[in-house]
Write a protein that holds these residues in place. Structure first.
Motif, PDB file in Angstrom:
ATOM      1  N   GLN A 130      11.142 -38.721 -25.927  1.00  0.00           N
ATOM      2  CA  GLN A 130      12.121 -39.680 -25.394  1.00  0.00           C
ATOM      3  C   GLN A 130      11.785 -40.068 -23.957  1.00  0.00           C
ATOM      4  O   GLN A 130      11.852 -41.245 -23.579  1.00  0.00           O
ATOM      5  CB  GLN A 130      13.527 -39.058 -25.407  1.00  0.00           C
ATOM      6  CG  GLN A 130      14.231 -39.081 -26.735  1.00  0.00           C
ATOM      7  CD  GLN A 130      15.713 -38.733 -26.609  1.00  0.00           C
ATOM      8  OE1 GLN A 130      16.497 -39.071 -27.472  1.00  0.00           O
ATOM      9  NE2 GLN A 130      16.111 -38.067 -25.550  1.00  0.00           N
ATOM     10  N   GLN A 131      11.429 -39.074 -23.152  1.00  0.00           N
ATOM     11  CA  GLN A 131      11.107 -39.348 -21.750  1.00  0.00           C
ATOM     12  C   GLN A 131       9.873 -40.231 -21.642  1.00  0.00           C
ATOM     13  O   GLN A 131       9.817 -41.143 -20.797  1.00  0.00           O
ATOM     14  CB  GLN A 131      10.886 -38.031 -20.997  1.00  0.00           C
ATOM     15  CG  GLN A 131      12.139 -37.176 -20.833  1.00  0.00           C
ATOM     16  CD  GLN A 131      13.122 -37.748 -19.835  1.00  0.00           C
ATOM     17  OE1 GLN A 131      12.831 -38.692 -19.113  1.00  0.00           O
ATOM     18  NE2 GLN A 131      14.311 -37.158 -19.770  1.00  0.00           N
ATOM     19  N   ARG A 132       8.877 -39.986 -22.483  1.00  0.00           N
ATOM     20  CA  ARG A 132       7.670 -40.823 -22.457  1.00  0.00           C
ATOM     21  C   ARG A 132       7.989 -42.256 -22.866  1.00  0.00           C
ATOM     22  O   ARG A 132       7.499 -43.204 -22.258  1.00  0.00           O
ATOM     23  CB  ARG A 132       6.612 -40.242 -23.393  1.00  0.00           C
ATOM     24  CG  ARG A 132       5.900 -39.023 -22.849  1.00  0.00           C
ATOM     25  CD  ARG A 132       4.723 -38.633 -23.726  1.00  0.00           C
ATOM     26  NE  ARG A 132       3.956 -37.566 -23.095  1.00  0.00           N
ATOM     27  CZ  ARG A 132       4.125 -36.263 -23.342  1.00  0.00           C
ATOM     28  NH1 ARG A 132       5.049 -35.874 -24.231  1.00  0.00           N
ATOM     29  NH2 ARG A 132       3.399 -35.367 -22.715  1.00  0.00           N
ATOM     30  N   GLU A 133       8.802 -42.415 -23.896  1.00  0.00           N
ATOM     31  CA  GLU A 133       9.153 -43.760 -24.360  1.00  0.00           C
ATOM     32  C   GLU A 133       9.914 -44.514 -23.279  1.00  0.00           C
ATOM     33  O   GLU A 133       9.638 -45.689 -23.011  1.00  0.00           O
ATOM     34  CB  GLU A 133       9.994 -43.663 -25.636  1.00  0.00           C
ATOM     35  CG  GLU A 133      10.363 -44.998 -26.261  1.00  0.00           C
ATOM     36  CD  GLU A 133       9.181 -45.717 -26.902  1.00  0.00           C
ATOM     37  OE1 GLU A 133       9.345 -46.892 -27.269  1.00  0.00           O
ATOM     38  OE2 GLU A 133       8.104 -45.111 -27.041  1.00  0.00           O
ATOM     39  N   LYS A 134      10.872 -43.841 -22.638  1.00  0.00           N
ATOM     40  CA  LYS A 134      11.640 -44.486 -21.574  1.00  0.00           C
ATOM     41  C   LYS A 134      10.730 -44.887 -20.421  1.00  0.00           C
ATOM     42  O   LYS A 134      10.806 -46.015 -19.907  1.00  0.00           O
ATOM     43  CB  LYS A 134      12.744 -43.550 -21.074  1.00  0.00           C
ATOM     44  CG  LYS A 134      13.583 -44.152 -19.956  1.00  0.00           C
ATOM     45  CD  LYS A 134      14.653 -43.170 -19.477  1.00  0.00           C
ATOM     46  CE  LYS A 134      15.470 -43.777 -18.332  1.00  0.00           C
ATOM     47  NZ  LYS A 134      16.497 -42.822 -17.839  1.00  0.00           N
ATOM     48  N   PRO A 172       5.600 -30.721 -22.144  1.00  0.00           N
ATOM     49  CA  PRO A 172       5.009 -30.658 -23.486  1.00  0.00           C
ATOM     50  C   PRO A 172       3.971 -31.742 -23.717  1.00  0.00           C
ATOM     51  O   PRO A 172       4.154 -32.897 -23.326  1.00  0.00           O
ATOM     52  CB  PRO A 172       6.226 -30.849 -24.402  1.00  0.00           C
ATOM     53  CG  PRO A 172       7.384 -30.359 -23.600  1.00  0.00           C
ATOM     54  CD  PRO A 172       7.068 -30.741 -22.180  1.00  0.00           C
ATOM     55  N   ALA A 173       2.869 -31.357 -24.343  1.00  0.00           N
ATOM     56  CA  ALA A 173       1.778 -32.299 -24.608  1.00  0.00           C
ATOM     57  C   ALA A 173       2.216 -33.367 -25.598  1.00  0.00           C
ATOM     58  O   ALA A 173       3.129 -33.159 -26.405  1.00  0.00           O
ATOM     59  CB  ALA A 173       0.561 -31.554 -25.144  1.00  0.00           C
ATOM     60  N   GLU A 174       1.565 -34.521 -25.513  1.00  0.00           N
ATOM     61  CA  GLU A 174       1.842 -35.633 -26.423  1.00  0.00           C
ATOM     62  C   GLU A 174       1.499 -35.231 -27.854  1.00  0.00           C
ATOM     63  O   GLU A 174       0.489 -34.568 -28.108  1.00  0.00           O
ATOM     64  CB  GLU A 174       1.001 -36.838 -26.014  1.00  0.00           C
ATOM     65  CG  GLU A 174       1.186 -38.079 -26.869  1.00  0.00           C
ATOM     66  CD  GLU A 174       2.423 -38.884 -26.502  1.00  0.00           C
ATOM     67  OE1 GLU A 174       3.540 -38.373 -26.749  1.00  0.00           O
ATOM     68  OE2 GLU A 174       2.273 -39.985 -25.980  1.00  0.00           O
ATOM     69  N   ARG A 181      -0.380 -44.651 -28.359  1.00  0.00           N
ATOM     70  CA  ARG A 181       0.535 -45.232 -27.372  1.00  0.00           C
ATOM     71  C   ARG A 181      -0.229 -46.074 -26.348  1.00  0.00           C
ATOM     72  O   ARG A 181       0.148 -47.182 -26.011  1.00  0.00           O
ATOM     73  CB  ARG A 181       1.329 -44.134 -26.667  1.00  0.00           C
ATOM     74  CG  ARG A 181       2.452 -44.655 -25.796  1.00  0.00           C
ATOM     75  CD  ARG A 181       3.061 -43.545 -24.942  1.00  0.00           C
ATOM     76  NE  ARG A 181       3.598 -42.451 -25.742  1.00  0.00           N
ATOM     77  CZ  ARG A 181       4.828 -42.428 -26.245  1.00  0.00           C
ATOM     78  NH1 ARG A 181       5.633 -43.454 -26.052  1.00  0.00           N
ATOM     79  NH2 ARG A 181       5.248 -41.389 -26.936  1.00  0.00           N
ATOM     80  N   GLY A 182      -1.338 -45.524 -25.831  1.00  0.00           N
ATOM     81  CA  GLY A 182      -2.124 -46.234 -24.829  1.00  0.00           C
ATOM     82  C   GLY A 182      -2.718 -47.537 -25.337  1.00  0.00           C
ATOM     83  O   GLY A 182      -2.536 -48.593 -24.717  1.00  0.00           O
TER      84      GLY A 182
END
Length: 205
Positions: A130-134, A172-174, A181-182
């Motif tokens: 969630q944090q990565r998406e945000k 935590p790792a992706e 994503r990249g």
């Protein structure tokens, strides 16, 4: 494009918006989001990201969010804000939210947009996702604002664009399922997406 050219284009693209710009040529400096404002510092503080500038090239630091941020009072206006919606799980329920601005811009021969999530302490993989998406959507919306402004003013900014997500150590790792994503980010926003953590400096070289 040179640093001076990028700075001139940035000023044109901001229009009448107020912004705070600090310049430095220090070989090392730190960026911190203290929850109120994003700031550039000359020494390390907790929950900060170290920036390496070994060539001592001129760099402009511009806050995008928080106090003194260019988008302090409203998110970056874009043609279609729906593109930056995400689902946030909190207290047992999902809530539909829309991303605002990223934290700051570092401007040299590149446009480097940064989002600092250095205060996040979760070890839960789903919360980390969630944090990565945000963070990704905050970066994307800010980049989109500048791209749309350039298009409207018929300005061609040819410098590379980087979008940088910064997380604390031991974040935590992706998950392998999200390794695209990249490439997906680059396809949609023509910017390189990078993830760093506070154990390792982000280099401008």
């Amino acid at each position: 494009m040179t640093y001076e050219e990028n700075k001139a284009f940035f000023t044109r693209l901001t229009g009448i918006r107020r912004f705070h710009l600090e310049e430095t040529e220090r070989p090392n400096f730190w960026i911190q989001d203290n929850g109120v404002q994003v700031q550039i510092l000359e020494e390390t503080v907790p929950k900060s990201l170290r920036i390496e500038n070994t060539r001592r090239q001129p760099v402009a630091f511009v806050p995008m969010d928080g106090r003194n941020g260019m988008f302090e009072n409203a998110p970056p206006p874009v043609r279609d804000a729906v593109l930056f919606r995400y689902q946030w799980f909190n207290h047992g329920n999902y809530e539909a939210l829309t991303a605002g601005a990223c934290d700051c811009l570092l401007l040299d021969t590149k446009w480097r947009f940064l989002e600092l999530k250095t205060e996040v302490t979760t070890q839960n993989e789903n919360q980390a996702a969630q944090q990565r998406e945000k963070a990704m959507l905050q970066l994307a919306r800010t980049i989109t604002f500048f791209k749309e402004q350039a298009e409207a003013q018929q300005i061609e900014v040819s410098s590379p664009i980087e979008a940088v997500m910064a997380f604390p150590s031991r974040f935590p790792a992706e998950k392998a399922v999200n390794f695209n994503r990249g490439p997906r980010f680059f396809k949609l926003f023509k910017a390189r997406l990078a993830e760093v953590n506070t154990d390792v400096p982000y280099s401008l070289d």
